[in-house]
Design an enzyme around this catalytic site. Structure first.
Site, mmCIF file in Angstrom:
data_model
loop_
_atom_site.group_PDB
_atom_site.id
_atom_site.type_symbol
_atom_site.label_atom_id
_atom_site.label_comp_id
_atom_site.label_asym_id
_atom_site.label_seq_id
_atom_site.Cartn_x
_atom_site.Cartn_y
_atom_site.Cartn_z
ATOM 1 N N ALA A 73 4.219 -8.634 -6.142
ATOM 2 C CA ALA A 73 4.562 -7.926 -7.389
ATOM 3 C C ALA A 73 3.879 -6.560 -7.412
ATOM 4 C CB ALA A 73 4.142 -8.763 -8.594
ATOM 5 N N LYS A 131 3.000 -4.798 -4.808
ATOM 6 C CA LYS A 131 3.635 -3.939 -3.798
ATOM 7 C C LYS A 131 5.028 -3.487 -4.273
ATOM 8 C CE LYS A 131 0.351 -3.912 -0.687
ATOM 9 N NZ LYS A 131 -0.384 -2.671 -0.379
ATOM 10 N N VAL A 188 -11.064 2.466 -5.570
ATOM 11 C CA VAL A 188 -9.833 3.099 -6.067
ATOM 12 C C VAL A 188 -9.446 2.652 -7.476
ATOM 13 C CG1 VAL A 188 -8.822 3.573 -3.793
ATOM 14 C CG2 VAL A 188 -8.334 1.384 -4.930
ATOM 15 N N TYR A 211 0.387 -10.349 -4.926
ATOM 16 C CA TYR A 211 0.453 -9.307 -3.899
ATOM 17 C C TYR A 211 1.835 -8.662 -3.868
ATOM 18 C CZ TYR A 211 -0.037 -7.236 0.786
ATOM 19 O OH TYR A 211 -0.078 -6.374 1.854
HETATM 20 P P1 NAI Z 1 -7.900 -4.207 5.830
HETATM 21 O O1 NAI Z 1 -8.490 -5.299 5.023
HETATM 22 O O2 NAI Z 1 -8.265 -4.056 7.262
HETATM 23 O O3 NAI Z 1 -8.161 -2.793 5.102
HETATM 24 C C1 NAI Z 1 -8.093 -2.648 3.721
HETATM 25 C C2 NAI Z 1 -9.122 -1.593 3.322
HETATM 26 O O4 NAI Z 1 -9.015 -1.365 1.918
HETATM 27 C C3 NAI Z 1 -10.564 -2.044 3.607
HETATM 28 O O5 NAI Z 1 -11.268 -1.032 4.307
HETATM 29 C C4 NAI Z 1 -11.129 -2.255 2.222
HETATM 30 O O6 NAI Z 1 -12.546 -2.018 2.143
HETATM 31 C C5 NAI Z 1 -10.327 -1.251 1.407
HETATM 32 N N1 NAI Z 1 -10.382 -1.564 -0.016
HETATM 33 C C6 NAI Z 1 -10.165 -2.763 -0.621
HETATM 34 N N2 NAI Z 1 -10.362 -2.656 -1.936
HETATM 35 C C7 NAI Z 1 -10.701 -1.367 -2.190
HETATM 36 C C8 NAI Z 1 -11.021 -0.638 -3.355
HETATM 37 N N3 NAI Z 1 -11.049 -1.218 -4.566
HETATM 38 N N4 NAI Z 1 -11.299 0.678 -3.244
HETATM 39 C C9 NAI Z 1 -11.295 1.290 -2.041
HETATM 40 N N5 NAI Z 1 -11.010 0.646 -0.883
HETATM 41 C C10 NAI Z 1 -10.715 -0.669 -0.967
HETATM 42 O O7 NAI Z 1 -6.337 -4.405 5.670
HETATM 43 P P2 NAI Z 1 -5.087 -3.665 6.356
HETATM 44 O O8 NAI Z 1 -4.283 -4.710 6.984
HETATM 45 O O9 NAI Z 1 -5.500 -2.496 7.119
HETATM 46 O O10 NAI Z 1 -4.310 -3.212 5.042
HETATM 47 C C11 NAI Z 1 -4.128 -1.857 4.670
HETATM 48 C C12 NAI Z 1 -2.964 -1.774 3.705
HETATM 49 O O11 NAI Z 1 -1.774 -2.181 4.374
HETATM 50 C C13 NAI Z 1 -3.097 -2.659 2.469
HETATM 51 O O12 NAI Z 1 -2.590 -1.968 1.346
HETATM 52 C C14 NAI Z 1 -2.200 -3.848 2.808
HETATM 53 O O13 NAI Z 1 -1.714 -4.478 1.661
HETATM 54 C C15 NAI Z 1 -1.105 -3.152 3.604
HETATM 55 N N6 NAI Z 1 -0.341 -4.040 4.480
HETATM 56 C C16 NAI Z 1 -0.965 -4.735 5.497
HETATM 57 C C17 NAI Z 1 -0.206 -5.541 6.312
HETATM 58 C C18 NAI Z 1 -0.805 -6.338 7.426
HETATM 59 O O14 NAI Z 1 -0.091 -7.188 8.003
HETATM 60 N N7 NAI Z 1 -2.060 -6.126 7.810
HETATM 61 C C19 NAI Z 1 1.256 -5.686 6.121
HETATM 62 C C20 NAI Z 1 1.780 -4.914 5.036
HETATM 63 C C21 NAI Z 1 1.002 -4.103 4.256
#
Ligand code: NAI
Length: 258
Positions: free
Chosen positions: A162, A164, A68, A160
């Site tokens: 900042a 968000k 992305v 992180y």
């Molecule tokens: P996760 O690590 O399971 O999934 C994140 C996904 O983003 C992965 O599939 C990864 O390959 C992909 N990704 C990372 N860098 C990338 C890039 N440069 N281009 C394309 N894809 C990329 O994490 P999760 O927990 O599912 O997180 C999803 C979203 O939710 C994130 O934005 C995270 O910050 C947000 N979030 C998660 C929370 C949690 O407690 N798990 C709480 C609040 C927000």
């Protein structure tokens, strides 16, 4: 009143971060609501797993390898999704990375990386998706992924939180600019959700971290990715047709801003 507003049959949705955790759950739920889903991520093995999950459930999924942070690739993926489905109705910009370090030990490269993925990646996906929607003259819904980190000042989370917070401001600004085009823009700010991102890779560490969160969470538990996906589905579909510029918090009540 019926549940027809939740039906996405005939619509097309692009999900970034679709290979894992919350993004995978969103993709599966949007597909089960009838949307053709376009799954984008850097993790190609994870994407294959997501596609298999959706196909097994009878849905239609395309996969798009995507970093992305690469604007030209984002542009190409949006164009390819529009070509395949002849429309784009929904973007869920979920891809993100975690970084943790005290402010005084934070390096430029840490800040640049987190801002590039968690903020610029969301910006690019919103810009290209909105351009496609405006060109087609169709309404749409952009859903961004913020975090409960915007509601608190947590040690070690400067980069992180900042990034968000920037996503929240992007969401509000876009909502005001795109409303006249019938494009709604909302953010989801989840609390602690059990996914690979919050996996501490050590049972004892994991249980201590979750116990600490559970204690301060009114619902006394952490969340699951499917619970965030339900919020995303709500924002993606016509059930939220009069909702834009909002931050919705599936967080067990751990923060309750006005
Ligand atoms: P996760 O690590 O399971 O999934 C994140 C996904 O983003 C992965 O599939 C990864 O390959 C992909 N990704 C990372 N860098 C990338 C890039 N440069 N281009 C394309 N894809 C990329 O994490 P999760 O927990 O599912 O997180 C999803 C979203 O939710 C994130 O934005 C995270 O910050 C947000 N979030 C998660 C929370 C949690 O407690 N798990 C709480 C609040 C927000």
């Amino acid at each position: 009143m019926t549940l027809a507003a939740y039906d996405l049959t005939g619509r097309s949705a692009l999900v970034t971060g679709a290979a894992s955790g919350i993004g995978r759950a969103c993709t599966a739920l949007l597909a089960s609501a009838g949307a053709t889903v376009h799954c984008a991520d850097v993790d190609e093995d994870g994407l294959a797993g997501t596609r298999a999950l959706i196909k097994d459930a009878g849905g239609t999924a395309y996969v798009h390898p995507l970093d992305v942070t690469d604007r030209s690739r984002v542009e190409a993926v949006v164009a390819s999704a529009v070509r395949a489905s002849r429309r784009l109705d929904v973007l869920a910009a979920v891809a993100g990375v975690m970084h943790s370090s005290p402010v005084l030990q934070t390096r430029d490269e840490d800040l640049d990386r987190v801002m590039a993925v968690n903020f610029k990646g969301v910006l690019y996906a919103c810009q290209e998706s909105a351009r496609a929607m405006i060109a087609a003259g169709t309404p749409g819904s952009l859903v961004t992924m913020a975090s409960g980190a915007v509601d608190a000042a947590s040690p070690d989370l400067l980069c992180y939180s900042a990034a968000k917070a920037a996503v929240v401001q992007l969401t509000r600004t876009l909502a005001t600019e795109l409303g006249p085009h019938r494009i709604r823009v909302n953010a989801v700010a989840p609390g602690w959700i059990r996914t690979p991102m919050t996996d501490r890779h050590d049972a004892e560490l994991q249980s201590r971290a979750e116990a600490a969160i559970t204690k301060i969470t009114p619902l006394r538990r952490v969340g699951g990715p499917e619970e965030v996906a339900h919020t995303v589905l709500h924002l993606a579909c016509d059930a939220s047709a009069f909702t834009t510029g909002q931050i919705i918090r599936p967080n067990g009540g751990v923060a309750m801003p006005w």
